[in-house]
Design a protein around this motif. Sequence first.
Motif, mmCIF file in Angstrom:
data_model
loop_
_atom_site.group_PDB
_atom_site.id
_atom_site.type_symbol
_atom_site.label_atom_id
_atom_site.label_comp_id
_atom_site.label_asym_id
_atom_site.label_seq_id
_atom_site.Cartn_x
_atom_site.Cartn_y
_atom_site.Cartn_z
ATOM 1 N N LEU A 180 0.814 -1.221 0.000
ATOM 2 C CA LEU A 180 0.000 0.000 0.000
ATOM 3 C C LEU A 180 0.848 1.273 0.000
ATOM 4 O O LEU A 180 0.324 2.374 0.126
ATOM 5 N N ARG A 181 2.158 1.122 -0.154
ATOM 6 C CA ARG A 181 3.092 2.244 -0.077
ATOM 7 C C ARG A 181 2.739 3.381 -1.056
ATOM 8 O O ARG A 181 2.709 4.545 -0.669
ATOM 9 N N GLU A 182 2.487 3.055 -2.300
ATOM 10 C CA GLU A 182 2.225 4.093 -3.303
ATOM 11 C C GLU A 182 0.984 4.903 -2.952
ATOM 12 O O GLU A 182 0.963 6.123 -3.109
ATOM 13 N N ASP A 183 -0.050 4.227 -2.464
ATOM 14 C CA ASP A 183 -1.263 4.928 -2.033
ATOM 15 C C ASP A 183 -0.944 5.886 -0.885
ATOM 16 O O ASP A 183 -1.408 7.016 -0.860
ATOM 17 N N ARG A 184 -0.127 5.433 0.059
ATOM 18 C CA ARG A 184 0.253 6.264 1.206
ATOM 19 C C ARG A 184 1.085 7.464 0.758
ATOM 20 O O ARG A 184 0.942 8.556 1.300
ATOM 21 N N LEU A 185 1.946 7.267 -0.229
ATOM 22 C CA LEU A 185 2.740 8.384 -0.758
ATOM 23 C C LEU A 185 1.833 9.420 -1.413
ATOM 24 O O LEU A 185 2.046 10.632 -1.261
ATOM 25 N N ARG A 186 0.805 8.963 -2.108
ATOM 26 C CA ARG A 186 -0.152 9.904 -2.724
ATOM 27 C C ARG A 186 -0.924 10.693 -1.676
ATOM 28 O O ARG A 186 -1.397 11.793 -1.949
ATOM 29 N N TRP A 231 8.478 1.676 5.557
ATOM 30 C CA TRP A 231 8.596 2.842 6.440
ATOM 31 C C TRP A 231 8.373 4.134 5.674
ATOM 32 O O TRP A 231 8.927 4.334 4.597
ATOM 33 N N LEU A 232 7.556 5.005 6.264
ATOM 34 C CA LEU A 232 7.275 6.311 5.678
ATOM 35 C C LEU A 232 7.411 7.391 6.731
ATOM 36 O O LEU A 232 7.203 7.148 7.916
ATOM 37 N N ARG A 233 7.743 8.578 6.278
ATOM 38 C CA ARG A 233 7.786 9.747 7.163
ATOM 39 C C ARG A 233 6.539 10.581 6.873
ATOM 40 O O ARG A 233 6.135 10.742 5.724
ATOM 41 N N LEU A 234 5.948 11.065 7.946
ATOM 42 C CA LEU A 234 4.744 11.885 7.850
ATOM 43 C C LEU A 234 5.093 13.305 8.285
ATOM 44 O O LEU A 234 5.394 13.531 9.457
ATOM 45 N N PRO A 235 5.068 14.265 7.369
ATOM 46 C CA PRO A 235 5.342 15.649 7.756
ATOM 47 C C PRO A 235 4.317 16.133 8.784
ATOM 48 O O PRO A 235 3.159 15.714 8.778
ATOM 49 N N ALA A 236 4.752 17.041 9.648
ATOM 50 C CA ALA A 236 3.886 17.547 10.713
ATOM 51 C C ALA A 236 2.571 18.096 10.168
ATOM 52 O O ALA A 236 1.509 17.880 10.770
ATOM 53 N N ALA A 237 2.605 18.781 9.038
ATOM 54 C CA ALA A 237 1.387 19.372 8.474
ATOM 55 C C ALA A 237 0.348 18.301 8.137
ATOM 56 O O ALA A 237 -0.856 18.550 8.221
ATOM 57 N N GLY A 268 0.391 11.974 0.925
ATOM 58 C CA GLY A 268 1.255 13.000 1.485
ATOM 59 C C GLY A 268 2.436 12.497 2.286
ATOM 60 O O GLY A 268 3.288 13.284 2.703
ATOM 61 N N ALA A 269 2.507 11.179 2.528
ATOM 62 C CA ALA A 269 3.682 10.621 3.203
ATOM 63 C C ALA A 269 4.873 10.721 2.265
ATOM 64 O O ALA A 269 4.713 10.872 1.046
ATOM 65 N N ILE A 270 6.069 10.644 2.829
ATOM 66 C CA ILE A 270 7.292 10.664 2.022
ATOM 67 C C ILE A 270 8.160 9.480 2.434
ATOM 68 O O ILE A 270 8.029 8.968 3.553
ATOM 69 N N PRO A 271 9.042 9.020 1.548
ATOM 70 C CA PRO A 271 9.910 7.898 1.922
ATOM 71 C C PRO A 271 10.728 8.250 3.164
ATOM 72 O O PRO A 271 11.218 9.371 3.301
ATOM 73 N N ALA A 272 10.864 7.295 4.071
ATOM 74 C CA ALA A 272 11.662 7.501 5.277
ATOM 75 C C ALA A 272 13.127 7.277 4.921
ATOM 76 O O ALA A 272 13.475 6.250 4.336
ATOM 77 N N VAL A 273 13.958 8.248 5.290
ATOM 78 C CA VAL A 273 15.379 8.200 4.970
ATOM 79 C C VAL A 273 16.169 8.269 6.272
ATOM 80 O O VAL A 273 15.860 9.066 7.155
ATOM 81 N N MET A 274 17.190 7.422 6.376
ATOM 82 C CA MET A 274 18.069 7.454 7.549
ATOM 83 C C MET A 274 19.008 8.653 7.460
ATOM 84 O O MET A 274 19.130 9.280 6.404
ATOM 85 N N SER A 275 19.668 8.952 8.547
ATOM 86 C CA SER A 275 20.583 10.093 8.576
ATOM 87 C C SER A 275 21.705 9.949 7.557
ATOM 88 O O SER A 275 22.289 10.936 7.135
ATOM 89 N N THR A 276 21.994 8.734 7.124
ATOM 90 C CA THR A 276 23.034 8.493 6.120
ATOM 91 C C THR A 276 22.538 8.769 4.706
ATOM 92 O O THR A 276 23.316 8.703 3.764
#
Length: 115
Positions: free
Chosen positions: A58-64, A82-88, A66-74
Amino acid sequence: MSASEEREALAARIRAAISATDVREMRMFGGVGFMVNDALAIAAEHGGSALVRTDPALREDRLRRGAIPAVMSTGRVMGDAWLRLPAALLADDAELADWVAVGIHAGDRLREQGE
């Protein structure tokens, strides 16, 4: 409000949104992780953003949504689960509750699959 205060405010809202009985909080990655049935479902991060587990199918649906791919500090992408959800994206309590459910459901699917 500082980034840490925003993280703690989001953590309080996540606590209110989780109705599961087997919930454990853990400090991790500079945030507050919410383990549901021993699987990380969602984590409140600095600045009021969140990290959420999702069903990779369901990743693509979640990206649509407003979620964004989760990226490590590297700079490496964490993976399709895993997805990152912006505060907004989490400003509305109903939207937050829906994302919490996404994380819990993804963890439940992992257990069903024996992973």
